[in-house]
Design a protein around this motif. Structure first.
Motif, mmCIF file in Angstrom:
data_model
loop_
_atom_site.group_PDB
_atom_site.id
_atom_site.type_symbol
_atom_site.label_atom_id
_atom_site.label_comp_id
_atom_site.label_asym_id
_atom_site.label_seq_id
_atom_site.Cartn_x
_atom_site.Cartn_y
_atom_site.Cartn_z
ATOM 1 N N ASP A 1 -13.804 24.311 3.893
ATOM 2 C CA ASP A 1 -12.976 23.577 4.854
ATOM 3 C C ASP A 1 -11.971 22.716 4.100
ATOM 4 N N PHE A 2 -10.859 22.420 4.750
ATOM 5 C CA PHE A 2 -9.839 21.552 4.164
ATOM 6 C C PHE A 2 -9.523 20.424 5.131
ATOM 7 N N VAL A 3 -9.521 19.191 4.619
ATOM 8 C CA VAL A 3 -9.117 18.018 5.392
ATOM 9 C C VAL A 3 -8.067 17.277 4.570
ATOM 10 N N GLU A 4 -6.860 17.169 5.093
ATOM 11 C CA GLU A 4 -5.783 16.515 4.347
ATOM 12 C C GLU A 4 -6.151 15.068 4.027
ATOM 13 N N SER A 5 -6.550 14.315 5.043
ATOM 14 C CA SER A 5 -6.928 12.922 4.824
ATOM 15 C C SER A 5 -7.999 12.515 5.825
ATOM 16 N N SER B 1 2.996 7.978 0.110
ATOM 17 C CA SER B 1 2.505 9.113 0.882
ATOM 18 C C SER B 1 2.065 8.729 2.286
ATOM 19 N N HIS B 2 1.901 7.443 2.576
ATOM 20 C CA HIS B 2 1.605 7.009 3.944
ATOM 21 C C HIS B 2 2.645 7.539 4.928
ATOM 22 N N LEU B 3 3.885 7.702 4.455
ATOM 23 C CA LEU B 3 4.998 8.052 5.339
ATOM 24 C C LEU B 3 5.350 9.522 5.263
ATOM 25 N N SER B 4 4.482 10.316 4.614
ATOM 26 C CA SER B 4 4.731 11.745 4.419
ATOM 27 C C SER B 4 3.953 12.576 5.428
ATOM 28 N N ASP B 5 4.657 13.418 6.178
ATOM 29 C CA ASP B 5 3.983 14.326 7.113
ATOM 30 C C ASP B 5 3.091 15.305 6.363
ATOM 31 N N ALA B 6 3.549 15.769 5.195
ATOM 32 C CA ALA B 6 2.785 16.753 4.417
ATOM 33 C C ALA B 6 1.456 16.196 3.945
ATOM 34 N N HIS B 7 1.361 14.892 3.779
ATOM 35 C CA HIS B 7 0.139 14.256 3.296
ATOM 36 C C HIS B 7 -0.612 13.537 4.408
ATOM 37 N N GLY B 8 -0.369 13.949 5.636
ATOM 38 C CA GLY B 8 -1.161 13.446 6.757
ATOM 39 C C GLY B 8 -0.613 12.226 7.461
ATOM 40 N N ARG B 9 0.544 11.748 7.020
ATOM 41 C CA ARG B 9 1.169 10.546 7.615
ATOM 42 C C ARG B 9 0.114 9.469 7.901
ATOM 43 N N GLN C 1 -0.529 6.140 10.202
ATOM 44 C CA GLN C 1 -1.164 6.096 11.523
ATOM 45 C C GLN C 1 -2.533 5.419 11.473
ATOM 46 N N GLU C 2 -3.238 5.563 10.343
ATOM 47 C CA GLU C 2 -4.523 4.878 10.193
ATOM 48 C C GLU C 2 -4.323 3.364 10.195
ATOM 49 N N ILE C 3 -3.268 2.907 9.533
ATOM 50 C CA ILE C 3 -2.964 1.479 9.505
ATOM 51 C C ILE C 3 -2.609 0.998 10.901
ATOM 52 N N GLU C 4 -1.821 1.778 11.605
ATOM 53 C CA GLU C 4 -1.432 1.404 12.966
ATOM 54 C C GLU C 4 -2.649 1.339 13.885
ATOM 55 N N ARG C 5 -3.594 2.282 13.706
ATOM 56 C CA ARG C 5 -4.812 2.251 14.527
ATOM 57 C C ARG C 5 -5.648 1.015 14.250
ATOM 58 N N ASP C 6 -5.579 0.513 13.015
ATOM 59 C CA ASP C 6 -6.309 -0.708 12.676
ATOM 60 C C ASP C 6 -5.694 -1.948 13.316
ATOM 61 N N THR D 1 0.844 -1.199 0.000
ATOM 62 C CA THR D 1 0.000 0.000 0.000
ATOM 63 C C THR D 1 0.878 1.248 0.000
ATOM 64 N N GLY D 2 0.563 2.163 -0.918
ATOM 65 C CA GLY D 2 1.362 3.379 -1.050
ATOM 66 C C GLY D 2 0.591 4.654 -0.817
ATOM 67 N N THR D 3 -0.745 4.572 -0.718
ATOM 68 C CA THR D 3 -1.561 5.769 -0.518
ATOM 69 C C THR D 3 -2.749 5.449 0.387
ATOM 70 N N ARG D 4 -3.372 6.515 0.911
ATOM 71 C CA ARG D 4 -4.583 6.345 1.718
ATOM 72 C C ARG D 4 -5.674 5.669 0.903
#
Length: 386
Positions: free
Chosen positions: A269-273, A40-48, A51-56, A9-12
Motif C-alpha cells: 500500500d502507498f500513503v502519501e502522508s 512541501s506543505h503547499l505541494s499537491d504532489a506531496h499531499g498538501r 490541510q492538517e494544520i488547518e484542521r488543527d 514549518t516546511g514539512t509534515r
C-alpha cells in the motif's frame, strides 16, 4: 507586553514535532504566535499537508511557496535563493521577536538566513546532531551558527552545540519533541487506520519511508533498489510505503516507488502522508519500520517498534538497541527485517523526558531576545595532542 514568536514549518515531519510547542505558545497569554507555513506543505504532489494544520485550527500568519517542479541541485540553489528573499519579506512584515526553526533542511537554512540578515533571533530545535550520509549534516550546523537559542534533544547534542562556539547559557537540553508526542498519543485502532487510509494490516506489516541522500553509501536509486529487493524477498509481510520529501533527486525516487507499489498490489500500500497521528498509529501497528528516515531512529525506538536503518543518511545519531543497521545489500536488509523483534517499553531514555514543549515555550517567553543579537564565540579548551 506580549512577545511575537514566529514558528516555521516546511514539512509534515517538522510540523508533527512542533505541534505541541505551537499549541503551548498559542495558549500562552503573553505570546502572539505567528505560524509560517512553507515547503512541501503547499505541494499537491506531496499531499498538501497544510490541510492538517488547518484542521488543527491553528491560525496561519503566512504561507510562503518556494519549490518548483525541478528537483535538480541547480534548481534547488535557485529556489533557495528566491526563498531567502520571500522569507525575508514575510519576516519583515511580521517582525517577530524570535523565529523557531527545527532541523536541517534547505527551507530551514533559508529562513534562518533571512532572519539573521534582519536581526531576528533564531531559536533552533534539534541542533548538534550528526547525519553523516546527508547534505542535512552541513545545513544543520550552519543553522546552529545562525541561531541565538538552541534546544537540543540530548545532553551530548548540547555539548556539540557548545563545541561549535555557542555560549552554554543559550544552549538548552530540553529533550526530543517526539517524546511529548508519544506520551500524549491516543493511537488510532487498526480498523480506524484501515478505514481512514485504505491500508490492509492483515499480516505483519513493514512501514517504509525512503528519502534520497546524495552523500549516502550508495547513490539513492541504487540503495532504493536494494531496499525494494529486500521487501520483495520478505513475502511473509505486507508493506506500507509513505511519500518521500521534496529533496534533491526525489522525483526519480518517487517514480520508482510508484512502480514498485503498482507491481505488488496484493501486498503493498502507498500513503502519501499520514499526518503525525496516522503515522505514529501505523507505526505502532507495524511489525518493523524500515528506511532511512529519522523516524527509524527517533519515533520507532520511542514507541518501542524495531527498525531497520538503511544506508548512512542517519549515521552519527544515537541508536537504541532496537535499531538494526545492516550492510546496504538486499540480503542483509531482508535478514534484518526477518529478525526484528518488538521491544518492550521504548527508548525514551535516549531523548529525555516528556515536557519539551513546556520547557521550550518557557525559555522563549522569558529569555533575553535582543534584536540584532551579538554572539561572542565561546572557545572550548582543546586537549593537547600526545
Amino acid at each position: 507586553m506580549s512577545r511575537r514568536i514566529a514558528v516555521f514549518t516546511g514539512t509534515r515531519a517538522d510540523y508533527g514535532l512542533l505541534r505541541g510547542l505551537i499549541r503551548e505558545l498559542a495558549d500562552a497569554p503573553d505570546v502572539e504566535l505567528q505560524l509560517i507555513v512553507s515547503g512541501s506543505h503547499l505541494s499537491d504532489a506531496h499531499g498538501r499537508t497544510v490541510q492538517e494544520i488547518e484542521r488543527d485550527g491553528v491560525p496561519i500568519a503566512a504561507s510562503v511557496p518556494i519549490w518548483r517542479d525541478d528537483d535538480s541541485a541547480p534548481a534547488a540553489t535557485r529556489d533557495v535563493g528566491d526563498a531567502v528573499g520571500r522569507y525575508g519579506a514575510t519576516l519583515d512584515t511580521l517582525s517577530p521577536d524570535a523565529l523557531v526553526v527545527l532541523g536541517d533542511r534547505l527551507e530551514a537554512l533559508a529562513v534562518a538566513l533571512a532572519a539573521t540578515i534582519l536581526g531576528i533571533p533564531v531559536a533552533h530545535v534539534h541542533g548538534g546532531e550528526v547525519t553523516e550520509g546527508a547534505l542535512d549534516e552541513s545545513l544543520r550546523h550552519a543553522i546552529t551558527k545562525l541561531s541565538y537559542l538552541h534546544f537540543t534533544s540530548t545532553a551530548s547534542h548540547r555539548d556539540r552545540v557548545v563545541q561549535l562556539g555557542e555560549e552554554p547559557d543559550r544552549v538548552f537540553f530540553v529533550g526530543a519533541p517526539i517524546v511529548d508526542a508519544v506520551a500524549s498519543l491516543d493511537i488510532l485502532s487498526r480498523d480506524e487506520l484501515r478505514d481512514r487510509f485504505g491500508i490492509r494490516l492483515a499480516r505483519p506489516t513493514i512501514l517504509v519511508t525512503f528519502h534520497p541522500a546524495s552523500a549516502d553509501v550508495l547513490p539513492p536509486l541504487e540503495l532504493l533498489e536494494e531496499l525494494l529487493g529486500a521487501l520483495e524477498a520478505v513475502t511473509t509481510h505486507d508493506v506500507i510505503v509513505t511519500g518521500s520529501n521534496t529533496d534533491i533527486g526525489s522525483n526519480a525516487v518517487r517514480e520508482r516507488i510508484a512502480r514498485f507499489v503498482a507491481e505488488h498490489p496484493d501486498r503493498v500500500d502507498f500513503v502519501e502522508s499520514f499526518g503525525q497521528l496516522g503515522y505514529l498509529s501505523a507505526m505502532s501497528a507495524s511489525a518493523v519500520v524500515v528506511g532511512n528516515s529519522s523516524s527509524t531512529v527517533l519515533e520507532a525506538p520511542v514507541i518501542g517498534v524495531p527498525s531497520v536503518l538503511v544506508g548512512d543518511r542517519q549515521r552519527g545519531r544515537p541508536l537504541a538497541a532496537s535499531v538494526a543497521t545492516p550492510a546496504p545489500g538486499r540480503e542483509a536488509i531482508a535478514t534484518a527485517i526477518r529478525e526484528a523483534r518488538r521491544v518492550d517499553g521504548g527508548a525514551t531514555e535516549l531523548f529525555g523526558t516528556p515536557g519539551f514543549a513546556k520547557r521550550t515555550a518557557e525559555i522563549l517567553r522569558t529569555h533575553d531576545l535582543p534584536r540584532y543579537p551579538r554572539k561572542p564565540f565561546h572557545d572550548v579548551p582543546l586537549r593537547s595532542s600526545d
